[in-house]
Write an enzyme that holds these catalytic residues in place. Structure first.
Site, short mmCIF file in Angstrom:
data_model
loop_
_atom_site.label_atom_id
_atom_site.label_comp_id
_atom_site.label_asym_id
_atom_site.label_seq_id
_atom_site.Cartn_x
_atom_site.Cartn_y
_atom_site.Cartn_z
N LYS A 1 46.49 50.78 46.36
CA LYS A 1 45.29 50.13 45.87
C LYS A 1 44.14 50.48 46.80
O LYS A 1 44.12 50.12 47.96
CB LYS A 1 45.50 48.61 45.84
CG LYS A 1 44.26 47.85 45.39
CD LYS A 1 44.54 46.36 45.22
CE LYS A 1 44.94 46.08 43.81
NZ LYS A 1 44.85 44.70 43.40
N GLY B 1 41.05 47.38 38.66
CA GLY B 1 40.93 45.94 38.63
C GLY B 1 39.66 45.52 39.31
O GLY B 1 38.83 46.33 39.65
N GLY B 2 39.54 44.23 39.49
CA GLY B 2 38.34 43.71 40.11
C GLY B 2 38.14 44.22 41.52
O GLY B 2 37.02 44.43 41.97
N GLY C 1 39.56 47.09 42.91
CA GLY C 1 39.55 48.52 43.15
C GLY C 1 40.45 49.23 42.18
O GLY C 1 40.89 48.68 41.17
N ASP D 1 45.74 34.32 44.33
CA ASP D 1 45.17 35.01 43.18
C ASP D 1 46.23 35.27 42.12
O ASP D 1 46.32 36.36 41.57
CB ASP D 1 44.53 36.33 43.64
CG ASP D 1 43.56 36.90 42.61
OD1 ASP D 1 43.28 38.09 42.67
OD2 ASP D 1 43.13 36.13 41.73
N VAL E 1 43.94 51.26 41.32
CA VAL E 1 45.33 51.35 41.76
C VAL E 1 45.88 52.70 41.32
O VAL E 1 45.81 53.06 40.15
CB VAL E 1 46.17 50.23 41.14
CG1 VAL E 1 47.60 50.30 41.67
CG2 VAL E 1 45.57 48.87 41.45
#
Lengths: 881, 197
Positions: free
Chosen positions: A104, A83-84, A86, A197, A88
């Site tokens: 993560k 993802g943005g 890092g 978020d 997972v």
């Protein structure tokens, strides 16, 4: 390389850092364009960046952590996604417990200490969170190299948007899922944690026992990472975004460092809602360049989003796809979304956070209101809207009698508003109806119309208030008092209803025109009230006036006129004026078939009453057909579980019983009981009718225990609902009397019958067919009690009426003749008894009671009797059950 | 006439309170610290602690304790001290490395450990060449982007945190993190063989 180039490369690099794969390549290509030097520079920088944490060797594949590596106590098992922030991983915690977690590993951010410090601040609150919709964050730590990581509850699921699309969930199903998410968010907010978020990739849906269960992940992570609430000014300068900005609230996307609060999460939930409803976010990011991102920011802050219903229709090809994923077509989808859902979404997405829902719970509550057909707070209140909701919501709970009333109520208020000429009056009427609606709204919406002390109190309050508030506006007061009266009526509060309706009537006569629908409605309602309290003479007066006024105002074929006529016909039936009733109904039906649609419920009402009359003359087959049609219309209009259907079934059962189809009759009554219990509760009077009929069947078939159970219950219900003087009690009383007699308790039997007769003679008059029936049964029982003289007198009275030259002779009266025959048999007049029996059978009497009726024991040796019995048995065998 | 210690304390206090002219003050501070830090560094390097690497951050920290009246030291003041200390240490170390290089024999190099590992996979301590390479790379970076270079310097040689760097440079933390992200990639490229044009 110049400073300028360096700086430019830095901008592009930073923006590209958090994109992945094709997105990144596309972005770089489009941003750098022709500048190949820039392109090279950015690319090479990225190569040296991608290699994980600060100060680590770039590994062969560019990923610094391999499967199987240990990160703290966690062994990496598999990559779940990137993802943005890092990568997972799925990991297994080695100690102190062994369990699977999601790990993560954060990609960038040099200050592990700061990240951990920020996370620490929320750690306490995070630990206190315990909600099925929230995935736990287990711990935050740092790798040896100083990279922050978060260990979280492992959630295997897919983003809520793709789950819903894949399963093709309907709008309602999606809404229910989102409500669960809202509750989770609310829980976190109550612990002081704002997610910051929220987006579909952070709301994963798994299935437990085939039910979708949403789980929100990354609580606490966003804050720790410093996303969201950070000074976005610098973000804009560098054009760097952490993940997707489309879910960011306007205050997050703004320039200043505003405090982010729970309403920011509400906004994000609004975006998710929009996406679930329509299939797209309100502001899409078309291209991911720094310029475009600025544009998105501006749009989030300034531009008003399109309504979901509009978006559903105007997405081109996307519209069809989206609609299909919701199990419908574009115009169907638009229709579903129009109205409540538009309003709710817009409110959640309001730029001005003070205008949004104050909390996730409020958003969930409004969605639930919509799902239950209650008015949502997001809409500007409006009488027509609320009335519509009221009617829709309470359809199930309205009795057959009240169907007319409520339809008139809803129609009345709406019509009232429509007929208003002066604006002033219109506003006042609005106010009045809103007051009423307000009263309704305070009622427990899930409770069917029935007995409720609190509702009564509210009504009383409303009645009081109306007096004061509308003192200066007699016209409005007149109307609203009438409406409240009708509400009392629907609740079964007949005394109060009568009081208010009479008050309303005098007000209305004074202030309204004769053709005013409110006046007519009040008259109709008064007619009902009086008939239910067995004051049939008064009822008839009101009903007749209503018909006259309606006819004058609307014409003979109008729904309202027909409804009034229908009411009057019922009254005529009730008071024994069968011929008159029949004529009126036939007339009304003819007009109705002409002017109304064939499946108009008003026609069903007419058919119902017609069937009642047909039964009186023994035309059971005809009655049956009328009722069948009535039933079909009502089922179609109200659904199979509606009380009006229950009423029709009850009468259908009576017709079937009349034909001799006892098994089918029994099943029909049973179905009717079930429907009325479900729709109105176990103690509503509508339950008593089919219940009593079942008891009578039990009696006829010899199941005395069951009969007693049912009859005692139906008596109790009717007594409570209709009062001790209502002639409908006779059915229960008489049947119980027969039962008592069978058990040998003649004393009780007599008492019950005498009471029954007294009620009927008072309410219906001594010559009424129902009273005669009771009279007969009383006579027979009196005979059994050994009071021969009394019995003879009673029998003579009955005989006089029954055998009068002008008396009607049909299947219905045949039953009376049968009963008289029983009496004579018991009294020893066997010849007379046989004669009467013969006549009864000739007139159409057919019942298995003949087999074992103890009253006829004295005849059993006679050959003529045997012949009669054989004939009836034959008829019974032929009639299919 | 103030003692060096008094003077330093005063400057640090002024800088920390946002008073006093920043540029002349830091210059003066630089001069005053240089001697002290060089003395400290040399005593370290000449001493028997060969197995230990020299940590500029630690030295600056020790200098701070010696040179500043702790009762008058604030967080902001300390940050400014360290910021200057970073520059000082860098100078001292580079001078030393150069001096070492010119000598054919004698005086072995004391490994230097910066606040953060510069090169992935490399040894914790930098050898002479590496230190010089870092210094030169930083110079190149400074010509392209002064602020970015300063961020790196403050990080490596003074071990300042993001918040502290942000305070010194008067920018936001987010800016600092962004600069660092880029700088790291840039430096790695510069310092690796592949980066060579």
């Amino acid at each position: 390389m110049s400073s300028e180039q360096h700086r430019r490369a830095k901008e592009v690099f930073l923006a590209a850092c958090d994109l992945l794969g094709e997105g990144r390549d596309a972005f770089i290509a489009s941003t750098c364009g022709d500048d190949s030097a820039l392109l090279d520079e950015v690319r090479s920088l990225l190569r040296f960046h991608d290699d994980g944490a600060a100060g680590e060797l770039p590994g062969p594949a560019g990923i610094s952590h391999q499967i199987g590596d240990l990160v703290g106590p966690y062994r990496l098992l598999a990559t779940l996604g990137e993802g943005g922030m890092g990568v997972v991983y799925e990991a297994e915690q080695q100690e102190p417990v062994r369990r699977r977690v999601a790990l993560k590993l954060v990609k960038w951010g040099m200050d592990t200490r700061e990240v951990l410090a920020r996370f620490d601040g929320e750690r306490q609150a995070l630990a206190l969170m315990d909600h099925p919709a929230i995935a736990h964050v287990l711990e935050a730590g740092a790798t040896e190299q100083g990279r922050p990581f978060f260990a979280m509850e492992l959630v295997t699921g897919e983003p809520i948007t793709s789950y819903c699309d894949r399963r093709q969930l309907t709008v309602a199903q999606r809404l229910r899922l989102l409500v669960q998410v809202c509750h989770g968010v609310q829980h976190a907010h109550q612990k002081g944690i704002i997610h910051r978020d929220l987006k579909p990739s952070n709301v994963l849906v798994t299935e437990q026992d085939e039910q979708p269960v949403p789980k929100i992940i990354d609580f606490g992570v966003a804050k720790a990472m410093g996303t969201g609430s950070a000074a976005v000014a610098d973000l804009t300068r560098l054009g760097q975004w952490i993940g997707t900005p489309e879910y960011m609230s306007p205050e997050q996307a703004g320039l200043g460092e505003t405090d982010v609060d729970t309403r920011s999460d509400v906004y994000s939930l609004g975006v998710i809602l929009h996406e679930l409803l329509v299939g797209s976010v309100p502001f899409a990011v078309d291209s991911a360049g720094p310029v475009a991102l600025d544009e998105v920011r501006r749009r989030i802050r300034d531009e008003a989003p399109r309504r979901p219903s509009t978006a559903a229709r105007t997405r081109g090809d996307g519209s069809w796809e989206a609609a299909k994923a919701r199990g419908t077509d574009p115009s169907g989808l638009a229709r579903t979304l129009r109205g409540d859902l538009d309003w709710i979404t817009m409110k959640a997405l309001d730029k001005e956070r003070s205008r949004r829902y104050g909390s996730a719970a409020e958003l969930a509550a409004d969605i639930e209101r919509h799902l239950h057909n209650e008015p949502v707070t997001a809409r500007p209140p409006n009488a027509a809207y609320r009335i519509g909701k009221l009617v829709r919501r309470n359809r199930v709970a309205v009795t057959a009698a009240a169907v007319v009333v409520v339809a008139l109520v809803a129609g009345t208020v709406a019509a009232t508003i429509g007929l208003m000429r002066a604006e002033q009056e219109a506003a006042a009427a609005q106010q009045a109806s809103e007051m009423l609606i307000g009263i309704f709204q305070e009622m427990d919406p899930s409770m069917p119309f029935g007995y409720s002390k609190s509702v009564r109190e509210l009504l009383d309050l409303g009645a009081e208030r109306v007096g004061g508030a509308l003192a200066q506006r007699p016209v409005q007061k007149a109307r609203i008092v009438g409406t409240i009266g009708q509400v009392y009526f629907s609740l079964g509060q007949y005394d109060q209803a009568r009081r208010l309706l009479e008050q309303a009537l005098s007000l209305q006569r004074e202030h309204l025109r004769a053709s005013d629908p409110s006046l007519i409605a009040t008259l109709a309602a008064l007619g009902w009230v009086h008939s239910l309290t067995a004051d049939y003479r008064a009822a008839r007066r009101y009903a007749e006036e209503a018909v006259a006024l309606a006819e004058a105002a609307y014409g003979p074929g109008h729904r309202i006129t027909l409804g009034c006529r229908d009411n009057l016909a019922w009254l005529l039936w009730k008071t024994g004026s069968y011929a008159e009733a029949r004529a009126m109904l036939d007339d009304a039906l003819a007009l109705g078939e002409q002017s109304l649609a064939p499946d108009d419920p008003r026609i069903a009402d007419l058919l119902f009453n017609r069937a009642l009359l047909l039964r009186e003359t023994g035309e059971f087959q005809d009655a049956y057909q009328s009722l069948e049609r009535c039933l079909r219309i009502r089922e179609k209009a109200f659904g199979g579980d509606h009380t009006a259907v229950g009423w029709a079934l009850n009468d259908l059962g009576l017709s079937l019983r009349g034909i001799g189809q006892l098994e089918q009759a029994r099943r029909t009554f049973e179905r009717a009981v079930a429907i009325q219990e479900r729709a109105l509760g176990p103690n509503h009077m509508a339950v008593a009718y089919p219940l009593c009929n079942l008891g009578i069947l039990d009696l006829a078939s010899g199941d005395l225990d069951m009969a007693r159970q049912r009859l005692e219950r139906s008596l109790a219900i009717r007594e409570h609902a209709l009062g001790p003087e209502n002639p409908d009690l006779a059915w229960d009383l008489n049947s119980l009397a027969i039962l008592a007699r069978r058990r040998g308790d003649v004393g009780s039997s007599l008492a019950l019958l005498r009471r029954s007769l007294a009620i009927q003679e008072k309410a219906l008059g001594p010559g009424h067919p129902e009273a005669i029936r009771t009279l007969l049964v009383l006579a027979v029982t009196t005979q059994y009690a050994g009071q021969a003289e009394e019995a003879r007198l009673l029998g003579d009275r009955a005989e006089q009426v029954l055998l009068a030259p002008a008396a009607a002779r049909n299947r219905r009266t045949a039953v009376d003749l049968y009963n008289l025959a029983c009496l004579r048999a018991v009294q020893g007049s066997s010849e007379k008894a046989l004669e009467l029996l013969r006549q009864a059978v000739d007139d159409g009497f057919v019942s298995p009671a003949l087999r074992n009726d103890p009253d006829l024991d004295s005849l059993r040796g006679d050959a003529r009797f045997a012949a009669i019995v054989a004939e009836v048995e034959q008829r019974l065998a032929v009639t299919p059950s | 006439m103030q003692s060096p210690r008094e003077r330093i304390t005063q400057i640090v206090a002024d800088l920390g309170a946002g008073q006093g002219d920043a540029a002349p003050s830091t210059e003066e501070l630089f001069r005053l610290m240089y001697d002290e830090l060089r003395r400290l560094a040399h005593s370290f390097m000449a001493g028997e602690r060969r197995d230990h690497t020299l940590q500029p951050t630690a030295l600056v920290h020790e200098a701070f304790l010696r040179l500043v009246d702790q009762s008058r030291a604030t967080w902001q003041g300390r940050t400014h001290f360290f910021a200057v200390g970073a520059r000082v240490m860098r100078n001292i170390l580079v001078d030393h490395a150069r001096a070492q290089g010119s000598a054919k024999r004698g005086g072995s190099w004391q490994q230097v450990t910066l606040a953060e590992r510069v090169l992935p996979g490399a040894e914790v301590g930098l050898d002479r060449e590496q230190l010089l390479a870092v210094d030169q790379a930083l110079d190149r970076l400074a010509r392209l982007d002064q602020r970015e270079a300063r961020v790196v310097e403050l990080r490596y040689f003074a071990g300042l945190t993001v918040a502290e760097i942000a305070a010194v440079l008067q920018v936001s933390k987010r800016t600092v993190e962004a600069e660092w992200t880029h700088a790291r990639a840039w430096l790695r490229r510069e310092l690796s063989n592949e980066g060579r044009p």
